[in-house]
Design a protein around this motif. Sequence first.
Motif, PDB file in Angstrom:
ATOM      1  N   THR A   1       0.562 -17.176   1.475  1.00 29.11           N
ATOM      2  CA  THR A   1       1.719 -16.950   0.614  1.00 29.11           C
ATOM      3  C   THR A   1       1.571 -17.754  -0.672  1.00 29.11           C
ATOM      4  N   PRO A   2       2.197 -17.307  -1.755  1.00 33.85           N
ATOM      5  CA  PRO A   2       2.126 -18.060  -3.010  1.00 33.85           C
ATOM      6  C   PRO A   2       2.619 -19.495  -2.814  1.00 33.85           C
ATOM      7  N   GLY A   3       1.910 -20.435  -3.388  1.00 36.27           N
ATOM      8  CA  GLY A   3       2.286 -21.839  -3.298  1.00 36.27           C
ATOM      9  C   GLY A   3       1.747 -22.552  -2.065  1.00 36.27           C
ATOM     10  N   SER A   4       1.048 -21.822  -1.186  1.00 33.30           N
ATOM     11  CA  SER A   4       0.485 -22.443   0.018  1.00 33.30           C
ATOM     12  C   SER A   4      -0.681 -23.345  -0.347  1.00 33.30           C
ATOM     13  N   ASP A   5      -0.874 -24.388   0.426  1.00 34.31           N
ATOM     14  CA  ASP A   5      -2.024 -25.265   0.243  1.00 34.31           C
ATOM     15  C   ASP A   5      -3.258 -24.602   0.849  1.00 34.31           C
ATOM     16  N   VAL A   6      -4.361 -24.728   0.141  1.00 27.97           N
ATOM     17  CA  VAL A   6      -5.624 -24.131   0.560  1.00 27.97           C
ATOM     18  C   VAL A   6      -6.691 -25.218   0.548  1.00 27.97           C
ATOM     19  N   LEU A   7      -7.545 -25.225   1.544  1.00 26.60           N
ATOM     20  CA  LEU A   7      -8.665 -26.161   1.601  1.00 26.60           C
ATOM     21  C   LEU A   7      -9.949 -25.408   1.272  1.00 26.60           C
TER      22      LEU A   7
ATOM     23  N   THR B   1     -25.768 -20.976  -2.121  1.00 24.85           N
ATOM     24  CA  THR B   1     -24.541 -21.741  -1.949  1.00 24.85           C
ATOM     25  C   THR B   1     -23.477 -20.896  -1.257  1.00 24.85           C
ATOM     26  N   GLU B   2     -22.499 -21.579  -0.697  1.00 27.26           N
ATOM     27  CA  GLU B   2     -21.425 -20.899   0.028  1.00 27.26           C
ATOM     28  C   GLU B   2     -20.145 -21.698  -0.132  1.00 27.26           C
ATOM     29  N   CYS B   3     -19.025 -21.011  -0.147  1.00 27.85           N
ATOM     30  CA  CYS B   3     -17.723 -21.667  -0.188  1.00 27.85           C
ATOM     31  C   CYS B   3     -16.795 -20.954   0.792  1.00 27.85           C
ATOM     32  N   LEU B   4     -16.131 -21.733   1.619  1.00 28.32           N
ATOM     33  CA  LEU B   4     -15.158 -21.201   2.575  1.00 28.32           C
ATOM     34  C   LEU B   4     -13.773 -21.708   2.191  1.00 28.32           C
ATOM     35  N   LEU B   5     -12.785 -20.828   2.212  1.00 27.97           N
ATOM     36  CA  LEU B   5     -11.399 -21.195   1.920  1.00 27.97           C
ATOM     37  C   LEU B   5     -10.584 -21.077   3.194  1.00 27.97           C
ATOM     38  N   TYR B   6      -9.816 -22.133   3.496  1.00 27.72           N
ATOM     39  CA  TYR B   6      -9.002 -22.182   4.703  1.00 27.72           C
ATOM     40  C   TYR B   6      -7.537 -22.386   4.340  1.00 27.72           C
ATOM     41  N   ARG B   7      -6.639 -21.792   5.131  1.00 26.05           N
ATOM     42  CA  ARG B   7      -5.218 -22.106   5.016  1.00 26.05           C
ATOM     43  C   ARG B   7      -5.014 -23.514   5.547  1.00 26.05           C
ATOM     44  N   ALA B   8      -4.329 -24.350   4.807  1.00 17.87           N
ATOM     45  CA  ALA B   8      -4.119 -25.743   5.217  1.00 17.87           C
ATOM     46  C   ALA B   8      -3.210 -25.839   6.439  1.00 17.87           C
ATOM     47  N   THR B   9      -2.294 -24.902   6.590  1.00 15.68           N
ATOM     48  CA  THR B   9      -1.309 -24.991   7.674  1.00 15.68           C
ATOM     49  C   THR B   9      -1.917 -24.793   9.057  1.00 15.68           C
ATOM     50  N   ASP B  10      -2.833 -23.806   9.204  1.00 13.26           N
ATOM     51  CA  ASP B  10      -3.368 -23.520  10.534  1.00 13.26           C
ATOM     52  C   ASP B  10      -4.898 -23.476  10.599  1.00 13.26           C
ATOM     53  N   GLY B  11      -5.580 -23.727   9.464  1.00  9.76           N
ATOM     54  CA  GLY B  11      -7.036 -23.766   9.466  1.00  9.76           C
ATOM     55  C   GLY B  11      -7.711 -22.407   9.521  1.00  9.76           C
TER      56      GLY B  11
END
Length: 111
Positions: free
Chosen positions: A22-28, A43-53
């Motif tokens: 959702t907009p404004g969510s923290d992302v790792l 190279t590689e980049c993975l994006l995770y939702r901070a709330t549940d990984g």
Amino acid sequence: VSAGGWPGVSTSLGVSYVAGCTPGSDVLAEARVLRLGKTLAYTECLLYRATDGTCMARGWHVKLVTAPCMALPLLSLRPSLLAALLGLIERRCWGRVVHVAGRRFDFTSPP
């Protein structure tokens, strides 16, 4: 990845989207170099939702990391000698088009 700062060519670039947020969510973000060879870097980049990984996206980039062929002999020079040589070339060639070994170098406009 390109320690020498060469502009290099991307041979592969992509993103796979797996989940959203959702907009404004923290992302790792987790970025890493998978392999660094003599000519290519993977190279590689993975994006995770901070709330549940949950993994949201995977991006990859394969890039040519070698210096241009004409620059390779210059890399063996001492930095002070290289700086002096580049300064001389700039002073003597600025505002002109120069042909060397069948190649055209345009010094009439800034890079």
